[in-house]
Enzyme design. Structure first.
Site, short mmCIF file in Angstrom:
data_model
loop_
_atom_site.label_atom_id
_atom_site.label_comp_id
_atom_site.label_asym_id
_atom_site.label_seq_id
_atom_site.Cartn_x
_atom_site.Cartn_y
_atom_site.Cartn_z
N HIS A 54 0.85 -1.19 0.00
CA HIS A 54 0.00 0.00 0.00
C HIS A 54 0.89 1.25 0.00
O HIS A 54 2.10 1.15 0.20
CB HIS A 54 -0.93 0.02 1.22
CG HIS A 54 -0.23 0.01 2.53
ND1 HIS A 54 -0.13 -1.11 3.32
CD2 HIS A 54 0.45 0.98 3.19
CE1 HIS A 54 0.56 -0.83 4.40
NE2 HIS A 54 0.93 0.44 4.35
C1 T46 Z 1 2.68 0.39 7.16
C2 T46 Z 1 3.30 -0.92 7.47
C3 T46 Z 1 4.76 -0.83 7.75
C4 T46 Z 1 -5.17 -0.26 13.16
O1 T46 Z 1 -6.34 -0.47 13.57
N1 T46 Z 1 -4.47 0.82 13.63
C5 T46 Z 1 -3.21 1.08 13.20
O2 T46 Z 1 -2.61 2.06 13.67
C6 T46 Z 1 -2.61 0.21 12.23
C7 T46 Z 1 -1.20 0.49 11.70
C8 T46 Z 1 -3.33 -0.85 11.77
N2 T46 Z 1 -4.59 -1.09 12.25
C9 T46 Z 1 -5.31 -2.27 11.78
C10 T46 Z 1 -5.82 -2.19 10.35
C11 T46 Z 1 -5.79 -3.65 9.89
O3 T46 Z 1 -7.04 -4.23 10.22
O4 T46 Z 1 -4.43 -3.41 11.81
C12 T46 Z 1 -4.72 -4.30 10.76
C13 T46 Z 1 -3.45 -4.64 9.98
O5 T46 Z 1 -2.97 -3.44 9.31
P1 T46 Z 1 -2.33 -3.50 7.84
O6 T46 Z 1 -3.00 -4.51 7.03
O7 T46 Z 1 -2.36 -2.09 7.29
O8 T46 Z 1 -0.83 -3.97 8.16
P2 T46 Z 1 0.46 -3.86 7.21
O9 T46 Z 1 1.54 -4.64 7.85
O10 T46 Z 1 0.14 -4.21 5.81
O11 T46 Z 1 0.85 -2.30 7.24
C14 T46 Z 1 1.23 -1.69 8.45
C15 T46 Z 1 0.68 -0.27 8.53
O12 T46 Z 1 -0.75 -0.31 8.39
C16 T46 Z 1 1.26 0.62 7.45
O13 T46 Z 1 1.01 1.96 7.82
O14 T46 Z 1 3.30 1.23 6.53
O15 T46 Z 1 2.65 -1.62 8.55
#
Ligand code: T46
Length: 138
Positions: A54
């Protein structure tokens, strides 16, 4: 930051203090990184999968592998750069407007993220074609 480039990413040496008891590293608002920290989150116990995939429209970040290692592949739509994070005193500064993939988490890896904004799902671009349009490439 629609015009940001992968070359705007930079590895920041995090201040560290060592003595016979080991090391301590510190990141302080206004001193060590180019944004105010509003949120901290971390990824851990990651199996052999990729994460990320993303871009953020406004969020700036400092990514630190506080334990183990991980590859962060940054992409501005025309160029990609891979950053191998494997030291708790090295942080990757990520400006807004860049696509990132997170791959090759080592066993026991912990990736900590210092973030410039509170969580906002609307700030994410999760579709690569949409990202290219956002960057004015398609
Ligand atoms: C990034 C990389 C390095 C929340 O509810 N609050 C938060 O502050 C975050 C970061 C995530 N979430 C929830 C949203 C999703 O349901 O946690 C779940 C997993 O998040 P995501 O799929 O976005 O995870 P990654 O590893 O793909 O990305 C994360 C960060 O979202 C992003 O900002 O740069 O880590």
């Amino acid at each position: 930051m629609i015009n940001s480039k992968v070359t705007d990413c930079q590895i920041i040496d995090i201040r560290r203090y060592s003595d016979t008891r080991g090391y301590l590293s510190v990141v302080e608002n206004g001193l060590d990184i180019p944004f105010e920290i509003k949120r901290i989150y971390y990824l851990y116990m990651v199996p052999e999968v990729a994460r990320g995939a993303h871009a953020h429209k406004a969020l700036q970040q400092l990514l630190i592998a506080t334990s183990g290692s991980v590859d962060v592949i940054m992409d501005d739509g025309t160029r990609k750069m891979t950053f191998h994070l494997d030291k708790p005193w090295k942080g990757l500064y990520v400006p807004a407007g860049l696509w990132r993939d997170l791959e090759n988490f080592s066993g026991g890896a912990v990736l900590m993220c210092l973030a410039s904004e509170k969580y906002d799902a609307v700030d994410y671009i999760r579709d690569y074609e949409e990202f290219l349009k956002y960057k004015g490439i398609k």
